[in-house]
Design a protein around this motif. Structure first.
Motif, mmCIF file in Angstrom:
data_model
loop_
_atom_site.group_PDB
_atom_site.id
_atom_site.type_symbol
_atom_site.label_atom_id
_atom_site.label_comp_id
_atom_site.label_asym_id
_atom_site.label_seq_id
_atom_site.Cartn_x
_atom_site.Cartn_y
_atom_site.Cartn_z
ATOM 1 N N ALA A 99 0.615 -1.029 -0.070
ATOM 2 C CA ALA A 99 0.015 -0.024 -0.053
ATOM 3 C C ALA A 99 0.779 1.300 -0.195
ATOM 4 C CB ALA A 99 -0.886 0.050 1.056
ATOM 5 N N SER A 100 2.349 1.246 0.051
ATOM 6 C CA SER A 100 2.967 2.378 0.194
ATOM 7 C C SER A 100 3.395 2.909 -0.991
ATOM 8 C CB SER A 100 4.245 1.897 0.825
ATOM 9 O OG SER A 100 4.045 1.533 2.063
ATOM 10 N N GLN A 101 3.277 4.222 -1.162
ATOM 11 C CA GLN A 101 3.754 4.946 -2.499
ATOM 12 C C GLN A 101 5.326 4.912 -2.406
ATOM 13 O OE1 GLN A 101 1.983 6.582 -4.707
ATOM 14 N NE2 GLN A 101 0.294 5.659 -3.738
ATOM 15 N N THR A 102 6.032 4.893 -1.328
ATOM 16 C CA THR A 102 7.678 4.776 -1.561
ATOM 17 C C THR A 102 8.094 3.699 -0.418
ATOM 18 O OG1 THR A 102 7.890 6.386 0.196
ATOM 19 C CG2 THR A 102 8.215 6.941 -2.143
ATOM 20 N N PRO A 103 7.592 2.324 -0.853
ATOM 21 C CA PRO A 103 7.880 1.277 0.126
ATOM 22 C C PRO A 103 9.111 1.116 0.511
ATOM 23 C CG PRO A 103 7.460 0.637 -2.052
ATOM 24 C CD PRO A 103 7.356 1.935 -2.417
ATOM 25 N N PRO A 104 9.486 0.152 1.256
ATOM 26 C CA PRO A 104 10.500 -0.183 1.985
ATOM 27 C C PRO A 104 11.499 -0.829 0.945
ATOM 28 C CG PRO A 104 8.970 -0.798 3.476
ATOM 29 C CD PRO A 104 8.361 -0.202 2.633
ATOM 30 N N GLN A 105 12.842 -0.516 0.760
ATOM 31 C CA GLN A 105 13.574 -1.263 -0.207
ATOM 32 C C GLN A 105 13.580 -2.723 0.135
ATOM 33 O OE1 GLN A 105 17.134 1.058 0.146
ATOM 34 N NE2 GLN A 105 15.973 3.041 0.167
ATOM 35 N N VAL A 106 13.656 -3.108 1.185
ATOM 36 C CA VAL A 106 13.930 -4.581 1.534
ATOM 37 C C VAL A 106 12.956 -5.071 2.518
ATOM 38 C CG1 VAL A 106 15.875 -3.994 3.149
ATOM 39 C CG2 VAL A 106 15.655 -6.402 2.234
ATOM 40 N N PHE A 107 12.575 -6.320 2.619
ATOM 41 C CA PHE A 107 11.487 -7.027 3.806
ATOM 42 C C PHE A 107 12.371 -8.317 4.011
ATOM 43 C CE2 PHE A 107 7.434 -9.001 4.444
ATOM 44 C CZ PHE A 107 7.664 -9.013 5.841
ATOM 45 N N ILE A 108 13.071 -8.343 5.259
ATOM 46 C CA ILE A 108 13.641 -9.558 5.590
ATOM 47 C C ILE A 108 12.576 -10.186 6.656
ATOM 48 C CG2 ILE A 108 15.553 -10.498 6.648
ATOM 49 C CD1 ILE A 108 17.120 -7.752 5.881
ATOM 50 N N SER A 109 12.379 -11.306 6.387
ATOM 51 C CA SER A 109 11.258 -12.096 7.041
ATOM 52 C C SER A 109 11.865 -13.647 7.634
ATOM 53 C CB SER A 109 10.000 -12.269 6.363
ATOM 54 O OG SER A 109 9.060 -12.710 7.211
ATOM 55 N N ALA A 110 11.602 -13.687 8.708
ATOM 56 C CA ALA A 110 12.086 -14.873 9.365
ATOM 57 C C ALA A 110 11.280 -16.091 8.963
ATOM 58 C CB ALA A 110 12.262 -14.927 10.837
ATOM 59 N N SER A 111 11.957 -17.465 8.626
ATOM 60 C CA SER A 111 11.060 -18.627 8.577
ATOM 61 C C SER A 111 12.230 -19.610 9.476
ATOM 62 C CB SER A 111 11.101 -19.070 7.196
ATOM 63 O OG SER A 111 10.356 -20.340 7.168
ATOM 64 N N ALA A 112 11.899 -20.924 9.176
ATOM 65 C CA ALA A 112 12.858 -21.781 9.994
ATOM 66 C C ALA A 112 13.302 -23.179 9.101
ATOM 67 C CB ALA A 112 12.132 -22.138 11.457
ATOM 68 N N ILE A 113 14.130 -23.858 9.437
ATOM 69 C CA ILE A 113 14.567 -25.091 8.784
ATOM 70 C C ILE A 113 13.496 -26.038 8.910
ATOM 71 C CG2 ILE A 113 16.964 -24.410 8.672
ATOM 72 C CD1 ILE A 113 17.237 -26.438 10.971
ATOM 73 N N GLY A 114 12.504 -26.008 9.701
ATOM 74 C CA GLY A 114 11.319 -26.831 9.887
ATOM 75 C C GLY A 114 10.742 -26.686 8.753
ATOM 76 N N PHE A 115 10.770 -26.119 7.846
ATOM 77 C CA PHE A 115 10.409 -25.878 6.277
ATOM 78 C C PHE A 115 10.360 -27.276 5.675
ATOM 79 C CE2 PHE A 115 10.631 -25.430 1.841
ATOM 80 C CZ PHE A 115 9.544 -24.649 1.270
ATOM 81 N N TYR A 116 11.710 -27.768 5.944
ATOM 82 C CA TYR A 116 12.070 -29.010 5.278
ATOM 83 C C TYR A 116 11.341 -30.266 5.537
ATOM 84 C CZ TYR A 116 15.669 -25.754 3.149
ATOM 85 O OH TYR A 116 15.981 -24.853 2.510
#
Length: 296
Positions: A99-116
């Motif tokens: 929704a931003s006109q000048t959005p953040p350049q980067v979005f770093i989001s955590a996940s986990a190795i439980g993904f595998y």
């Protein structure tokens, strides 16, 4: 750079603030501002995103928040808390970015190795096929919600975080009391993978994602050399100069923790292929020097 940080009062978040605050302006989203001001007095805090229509003015978002996944039985209510403490906030952040006109350049989001999911001793890179289970389903939706913010103006980086080793919290703090008494040992058969990372390397990898304009996509946030649970316990005992031979029976853990015991009795050998290829250098690739540094 002005950074919005969630999970700032946690083990990783507090250490990240110490690393980044000298050169970046950090705003922490927290449910308890009074507690946050006591724990992290040097940064600004906000209690809700409800008053924001967008994230104009922020150059980066780092999302580390989530109900701790280890230590409680996975009742239906606990599973709901584990999922929605991650999914709802991540979806809200992604929506505000879009929704931003000048959005953040980067979005770093955590996940986990439980993904595998549960795997054998085969090394797993970021492209490995997961084995579906509850942990995978939680992480997969968590990642997909974050990736909705990816676009021309915002790059999204996902950190699939392994077992974080540091001096003042995390998994090691829970292990040390027993090991210092000589009561530590392998869990079950001990061959399950433990994909670990030194806290300093995790912080360095997050900073790499933050400051490297080409960084984008999923990164395994683990050390290059994962080990078996048996090797981990033997190495920790060696560094502490304590015996580490008392096994923890898998069936007993399952009786105590139910389904969540799989996080201890099963595992995976995860390797940071993408980070290594893109030039990130780990300070601690081997377990023994990492533990010696932490426990010195």
């Amino acid at each position: 750079m002005k950074i919005l940080l969630t999970g700032g009062t946690g083990f990783i978040g507090q250490a990240l603030i110490k690393l980044l605050s000298p050169s970046h302006e950090i705003v922490v989203l927290t449910r308890n501002v009074n507690n946050a001001r006591r724990v992290i007095p040097s940064v600004a805090c906000i209690e809700t995103l409800d008053n924001l229509d967008n994230l104009d003015g922020f150059q980066a978002v780092i999302n580390l928040a989530g109900e701790p996944i280890v230590g409680k039985r996975w009742s239906d209510a606990q599973k709901h808390r584990l999922c929605h403490s991650r999914w709802d906030l991540t979806a809200k952040l992604a929506g505000l970015i879009k929704a931003s006109q000048t959005p953040p350049q980067v979005f770093i989001s955590a996940s986990a190795i439980g993904f595998y999911g549960i795997h054998d001793t085969t090394p797993l890179t970021e492209t490995a096929k997961p084995n579906p289970d509850f942990a995978h389903d939680l992480c997969a939706k968590w990642e997909n919600l974050a990736l909705q913010a990816d676009g021309e103006q915002t790059r999204v980086c996902i950190a699939r975080i392994g077992i974080v080793l540091g001096a003042n919290g995390g998994a090691l703090a829970k292990m040390l009391p027993a090991f210092k008494l000589g009561l530590g040992g392998p869990i079950g058969h001990g061959e399950q993978g433990m994909s670990w990372i030194h806290l300093d390397d995790l912080l360095g990898l997050i900073r790499f994602m933050l400051e490297t304009e080409s960084a984008r996509g999923v990164y395994n946030a683990t050390a290059p050399v994962p080990v078996s649970n048996k090797t981990f316990t033997q190495t920790l005992g060696k560094v502490l100069h304590r015996p580490a031979f008392l096994p923890a029976p898998a069936f007993a853990l399952k009786c105590i923790l139910g389904e969540s015991a799989m996080l201890l009795t099963e595992g995976q050998y995860v390797v940071p292929s993408k980070a290594t290829i893109e030039g990130f250098e780990f300070e601690f690739s081997q377990l023994e020097p990492a533990l010696e540094d932490i426990l010195a």
